[in-house]
Design a protein around this motif. Structure first.
Motif, PDB file in Angstrom:
ATOM      1  N   TRP A   1       0.567  -1.151   0.317  1.00 46.84           N
ATOM      2  CA  TRP A   1       0.274  -0.317   0.297  1.00 46.84           C
ATOM      3  C   TRP A   1       1.182   1.455   0.251  1.00 46.84           C
ATOM      4  CZ3 TRP A   1       2.069   1.896   4.675  1.00 46.84           C
ATOM      5  CH2 TRP A   1       2.085   0.684   5.490  1.00 46.84           C
ATOM      6  N   GLU A   2       2.037   1.171   0.154  1.00 46.71           N
ATOM      7  CA  GLU A   2       3.063   2.491   0.200  1.00 46.71           C
ATOM      8  C   GLU A   2       2.473   3.268  -0.768  1.00 46.71           C
ATOM      9  OE1 GLU A   2       7.325   2.846   2.633  1.00 46.71           O
ATOM     10  OE2 GLU A   2       7.003   2.114   0.686  1.00 46.71           O
ATOM     11  N   SER A   3       3.357   2.474  -2.177  1.00 43.19           N
ATOM     12  CA  SER A   3       3.205   3.043  -3.291  1.00 43.19           C
ATOM     13  C   SER A   3       1.997   4.067  -3.637  1.00 43.19           C
ATOM     14  CB  SER A   3       3.576   2.278  -4.414  1.00 43.19           C
ATOM     15  OG  SER A   3       2.936   1.465  -4.536  1.00 43.19           O
ATOM     16  N   LYS A   4       0.747   3.729  -2.755  1.00 48.30           N
ATOM     17  CA  LYS A   4      -0.325   4.168  -3.481  1.00 48.30           C
ATOM     18  C   LYS A   4      -0.888   4.930  -2.404  1.00 48.30           C
ATOM     19  CE  LYS A   4      -1.710  -0.699  -5.059  1.00 48.30           C
ATOM     20  NZ  LYS A   4      -2.673  -1.859  -5.251  1.00 48.30           N
ATOM     21  N   THR A   5       0.117   4.921  -1.215  1.00 46.19           N
ATOM     22  CA  THR A   5      -0.736   6.894  -0.477  1.00 46.19           C
ATOM     23  C   THR A   5      -0.746   8.247  -1.050  1.00 46.19           C
ATOM     24  OG1 THR A   5      -0.995   4.890   1.562  1.00 46.19           O
ATOM     25  CG2 THR A   5      -0.405   6.511   2.670  1.00 46.19           C
TER      26      THR A   5
ATOM     27  N   LYS B   1       1.883  11.029  -1.323  1.00 47.02           N
ATOM     28  CA  LYS B   1       3.040  10.904  -0.714  1.00 47.02           C
ATOM     29  C   LYS B   1       3.104  12.267   0.219  1.00 47.02           C
ATOM     30  CE  LYS B   1       5.368   9.649  -4.884  1.00 47.02           C
ATOM     31  NZ  LYS B   1       4.778   8.840  -5.042  1.00 47.02           N
ATOM     32  N   ASN B   2       1.996  13.190   0.376  1.00 47.84           N
ATOM     33  CA  ASN B   2       1.642  14.364   1.593  1.00 47.84           C
ATOM     34  C   ASN B   2       1.441  13.965   2.734  1.00 47.84           C
ATOM     35  OD1 ASN B   2       2.439  16.188  -0.744  1.00 47.84           O
ATOM     36  ND2 ASN B   2       0.412  16.210  -1.824  1.00 47.84           N
ATOM     37  N   VAL B   3       0.506  12.482   2.632  1.00 48.32           N
ATOM     38  CA  VAL B   3       0.209  12.267   3.477  1.00 48.32           C
ATOM     39  C   VAL B   3       1.622  11.348   4.615  1.00 48.32           C
ATOM     40  CG1 VAL B   3      -0.754  10.044   4.671  1.00 48.32           C
ATOM     41  CG2 VAL B   3      -2.087  11.899   3.132  1.00 48.32           C
ATOM     42  N   LEU B   4       2.519  10.626   4.090  1.00 44.77           N
ATOM     43  CA  LEU B   4       3.765   9.707   3.899  1.00 44.77           C
ATOM     44  C   LEU B   4       4.683  10.365   4.445  1.00 44.77           C
ATOM     45  CD1 LEU B   4       4.094   7.144   1.560  1.00 44.77           C
ATOM     46  CD2 LEU B   4       3.229   6.457   4.016  1.00 44.77           C
ATOM     47  N   ALA B   5       4.499  11.906   3.695  1.00 42.84           N
ATOM     48  CA  ALA B   5       5.304  12.844   4.451  1.00 42.84           C
ATOM     49  C   ALA B   5       5.061  13.285   6.021  1.00 42.84           C
ATOM     50  CB  ALA B   5       5.487  13.909   3.009  1.00 42.84           C
ATOM     51  N   ALA B   6       4.084  13.706   6.023  1.00 47.18           N
ATOM     52  CA  ALA B   6       3.764  14.128   7.572  1.00 47.18           C
ATOM     53  C   ALA B   6       4.484  12.988   8.586  1.00 47.18           C
ATOM     54  CB  ALA B   6       2.261  13.910   8.068  1.00 47.18           C
ATOM     55  N   GLY B   7       4.792  11.919   8.015  1.00 46.32           N
ATOM     56  CA  GLY B   7       5.059  10.837   9.089  1.00 46.32           C
ATOM     57  C   GLY B   7       5.344   9.603   9.759  1.00 46.32           C
ATOM     58  N   SER B   8       5.428   8.613   9.946  1.00 48.08           N
ATOM     59  CA  SER B   8       4.906   6.673  10.105  1.00 48.08           C
ATOM     60  C   SER B   8       6.513   6.857   9.575  1.00 48.08           C
ATOM     61  CB  SER B   8       4.292   6.415   9.055  1.00 48.08           C
ATOM     62  OG  SER B   8       4.579   7.093   8.031  1.00 48.08           O
ATOM     63  N   SER B   9       7.835   7.134   9.964  1.00 47.31           N
ATOM     64  CA  SER B   9       8.965   6.714   9.593  1.00 47.31           C
ATOM     65  C   SER B   9       9.981   7.065  10.710  1.00 47.31           C
ATOM     66  CB  SER B   9       9.504   7.054   8.068  1.00 47.31           C
ATOM     67  OG  SER B   9       8.664   7.006   7.053  1.00 47.31           O
TER      68      SER B   9
ATOM     69  N   SER C   1      -6.326  -1.643   1.149  1.00 45.67           N
ATOM     70  CA  SER C   1      -6.991  -2.420  -0.464  1.00 45.67           C
ATOM     71  C   SER C   1      -7.928  -2.363  -0.329  1.00 45.67           C
ATOM     72  CB  SER C   1      -5.912  -3.731  -0.194  1.00 45.67           C
ATOM     73  OG  SER C   1      -5.986  -4.318   0.499  1.00 45.67           O
ATOM     74  N   ASP C   2      -8.291  -3.468   0.518  1.00 42.76           N
ATOM     75  CA  ASP C   2     -10.129  -4.173   0.131  1.00 42.76           C
ATOM     76  C   ASP C   2     -10.893  -3.780   0.522  1.00 42.76           C
ATOM     77  OD1 ASP C   2      -7.738  -6.001  -0.898  1.00 42.76           O
ATOM     78  OD2 ASP C   2      -9.503  -7.900  -1.037  1.00 42.76           O
ATOM     79  N   GLY C   3     -10.263  -3.225   1.992  1.00 49.56           N
ATOM     80  CA  GLY C   3     -11.368  -2.663   3.053  1.00 49.56           C
ATOM     81  C   GLY C   3     -11.580  -1.108   3.166  1.00 49.56           C
ATOM     82  N   TYR C   4     -10.994  -0.380   2.221  1.00 47.28           N
ATOM     83  CA  TYR C   4     -10.292   1.279   2.280  1.00 47.28           C
ATOM     84  C   TYR C   4     -11.879   2.194   1.701  1.00 47.28           C
ATOM     85  CZ  TYR C   4      -7.780   5.435   2.968  1.00 47.28           C
ATOM     86  OH  TYR C   4      -8.267   6.363   3.316  1.00 47.28           O
ATOM     87  N   ALA C   5     -12.078   1.486   0.826  1.00 48.05           N
ATOM     88  CA  ALA C   5     -13.191   2.310   0.549  1.00 48.05           C
ATOM     89  C   ALA C   5     -14.822   2.345   1.400  1.00 48.05           C
ATOM     90  CB  ALA C   5     -13.991   1.770  -0.932  1.00 48.05           C
ATOM     91  N   SER C   6     -15.277   1.229   1.834  1.00 47.97           N
ATOM     92  CA  SER C   6     -16.242   1.230   2.916  1.00 47.97           C
ATOM     93  C   SER C   6     -15.506   1.940   4.072  1.00 47.97           C
ATOM     94  CB  SER C   6     -16.014  -0.591   2.805  1.00 47.97           C
ATOM     95  OG  SER C   6     -15.959  -1.250   1.887  1.00 47.97           O
ATOM     96  N   PHE C   7     -14.053   2.062   4.547  1.00 50.17           N
ATOM     97  CA  PHE C   7     -14.178   1.988   5.643  1.00 50.17           C
ATOM     98  C   PHE C   7     -14.129   3.492   5.836  1.00 50.17           C
ATOM     99  CE2 PHE C   7     -10.181   4.670   7.574  1.00 50.17           C
ATOM    100  CZ  PHE C   7     -10.549   4.863   8.902  1.00 50.17           C
ATOM    101  N   ILE C   8     -13.425   4.844   4.306  1.00 50.30           N
ATOM    102  CA  ILE C   8     -13.876   6.076   4.063  1.00 50.30           C
ATOM    103  C   ILE C   8     -14.936   6.951   4.007  1.00 50.30           C
ATOM    104  CG2 ILE C   8     -11.420   6.465   3.308  1.00 50.30           C
ATOM    105  CD1 ILE C   8     -12.386   6.744   0.443  1.00 50.30           C
TER     106      ILE C   8
ATOM    107  N   GLY D   1      -6.597   5.769  -6.175  1.00 56.69           N
ATOM    108  CA  GLY D   1      -8.007   4.909  -7.022  1.00 56.69           C
ATOM    109  C   GLY D   1      -8.718   4.982  -6.339  1.00 56.69           C
ATOM    110  N   VAL D   2      -8.869   5.555  -4.550  1.00 56.86           N
ATOM    111  CA  VAL D   2     -10.461   5.230  -4.076  1.00 56.86           C
ATOM    112  C   VAL D   2     -10.259   7.007  -3.864  1.00 56.86           C
ATOM    113  CG1 VAL D   2     -10.976   4.533  -1.438  1.00 56.86           C
ATOM    114  CG2 VAL D   2      -9.506   3.858  -2.858  1.00 56.86           C
ATOM    115  N   ARG D   3     -12.291   7.240  -3.823  1.00 57.32           N
ATOM    116  CA  ARG D   3     -12.272   8.357  -4.469  1.00 57.32           C
ATOM    117  C   ARG D   3     -13.158   8.409  -3.076  1.00 57.32           C
ATOM    118  NH1 ARG D   3     -17.454  10.332  -5.797  1.00 57.32           N
ATOM    119  NH2 ARG D   3     -17.765  12.631  -7.893  1.00 57.32           N
TER     120      ARG D   3
END
Length: 436
Positions: free
Chosen positions: A128-132, A134-142, A346-353, A364-366
């Motif tokens: 999921w990393e490449s699909k997240t 990039k502005n969000v990833l830059a805000a933290g998690s590493s 992935s599979d659960g994300y559209a329903s989650f948001i 890819g998830v609207r």
């Protein structure tokens, strides 16, 4: 969009020593790659996992857990830990009590305080990393070149939420820097309109008015200098921001009940137009959203980023935004925990948001049409944002609590800076930072 992390600093120093003084970097991160990431729906009928969450985040993964269980057969028990959540987690982890998964604030200071390298699974090269975003990833998690947390929603953004109808009524425009905002505030006050609402009765938000002023210097490396003990909370920039906040209070630019105002009061005052602005994080919109519908929010509430000399937003991920997976010495459970994160994103994300009614961070998830425009606007500012103190500083002192004391009249601005610096130095020393 829940209440953000409340600072738990000096009271957690003993815990920090247990989790970090022994070198939170001890131990080796497990290898990463495609072999570490099973398919989202691989059969897990004989696996049981435990997930920790705060009172403010326990409901967030609930439906994802149910859907994952249905898809894989795995069982995940969500355990709600008491507030202050972060200290509860740190205390348990320090004694060897760890879950398989946990909601966690993915900032430098909070990953460090948890002893990420020692206790958390590395999530490098996740599918999921490449699909997240990039502005969000830059805000933290590493931390130190490795990813230890997975964002499940956009991080909170610090800025100004305003009542558009009040602005229109008083003929004012969105300001282009902090000084312009103060000029607008004084104009509103002269017209009998309360410019800002501050929730001094619940001090955790008192730091935002100070931190937004530091965005420009944060981009220029302020927190790097503070981390090396080359600059301090008593230095020109941070002390100056504290002094400005104090002057705003003394000039009557906030609500008359600033000492007792609450988060709920703040949301209601802004929505009702009793206050024109609130310097807050994304959770304020969530509070207002619980009081009305999206159409009303779109009509009344707007957002603009602000900094001392411009419009730089400040990002501040909280523990409702991300999940971490712990090392448990049980390879099967560790793999299952990573699979759950993959499923969520992935599979659960559209329903989650859709259930959370929030902005999508996965390409890819609207984003649902029902998401308020102000939330979309605030999320868009991540592109040019800078990290908060919590994101960029190596430790998280009690700045908010000390500012709360200033609002209450028990500390001067100088005392706020001095005591916060002292706390920061203690925390920095506890984790073995150089220069302290």
């Amino acid at each position: 969009m829940n209440r953000p992390f409340k600072a738990v600093a000096v009271g957690a120093i003993a815990t920090l020593c247990l989790t970090a003084c022994s070198d939170p970097g001890s131990g080796s991160p497990q290898s990463s790659g495609s072999e570490s990431w099973p398919s989202a729906t691989t059969n897990l009928h004989d696996v049981e996992l435990t997930m920790w969450a705060a009172q403010s985040s326990a409901s967030i993964p609930k439906q994802v857990v149910a859907d994952f269980s249905k898809a894989t057969g795995a069982k995940i028990k969500i355990v709600t830990l008491p507030d202050p959540y972060e200290q509860s987690v740190q205390t348990k982890v320090a004694t060897g009590d760890v879950p398989d998964l946990a909601m966690w604030q993915p900032t430098t200071s909070m990953l460090t305080s948890l002893g990420a390298k020692e206790h958390l699974q590395v999530l490098d090269d996740a599918p999921w990393e490449s699909k997240t975003d990039k502005n969000v990833l830059a805000a933290g998690s590493s931390l130190n070149g490795h990813r230890y947390a997975a964002f499940v929603s956009a991080p909170s953004v610090m800025g100004v939420w305003y009542n558009k109808e009040v602005f229109t009524k008083n003929g004012v425009q969105v300001p282009k820097n902090f000084d312009e905002m103060l000029t607008i505030a004084k104009k509103l006050k002269a017209a009998g309109q309360t410019p800002f609402y501050e929730m001094g009765g619940e001090w955790w938000a008192s730091q935002w008015a100070v931190q937004v002023q530091l965005a420009d210097t944060a981009k220029a490396g302020l927190w790097d200098k503070v981390n090396r003990n080359e600059d301090k909370f008593t230095g020109t920039e941070i002390q100056g921001a504290i002094n400005t906040y104090d002057t705003m209070i003394k000039d009557g630019l906030f609500n008359s009940d600033i000492k007792t105002g609450t988060f709920n009061d703040q949301a209601k005052a802004l929505l009702d137009g009793k206050a024109a602005m609130a310097i807050q994080v994304t959770s304020l919109l969530g509070n207002m959203a619980a009081r009305t519908d999206t159409a009303t929010l779109d009509k009344k509430i707007g957002f603009f980023p602000i900094s001392k000399s411009g419009t730089v937003a400040t990002s501040i991920p909280d523990q409702t935004n991300a999940v971490v997976a712990f090392k448990s010495n049980d390879a099967k459970k560790e793999t299952a925990a990573r699979q759950f994160i993959t499923y969520w994103l992935s599979d659960g994300y559209a329903s989650f948001i859709k259930r959370q009614n929030t902005v999508s961070i996965i390409n890819g998830v609207r984003t649902p049409d029902s998401v308020p425009k102000a939330l979309i606007d605030s999320n868009a500012t991540l592109k040019d944002s800078v990290g908060s103190m919590q994101s960029l500083a190596i430790a998280n002192p009690d700045l908010a609590k000390n500012l709360g004391d200033m609002i209450a009249g028990t500390k001067t601005p100088a005392q706020v800076a001095s005591e916060t610096q002292s706390q920061f130095a203690q925390l920095a020393k506890a984790i073995g930072a150089k220069g302290f």
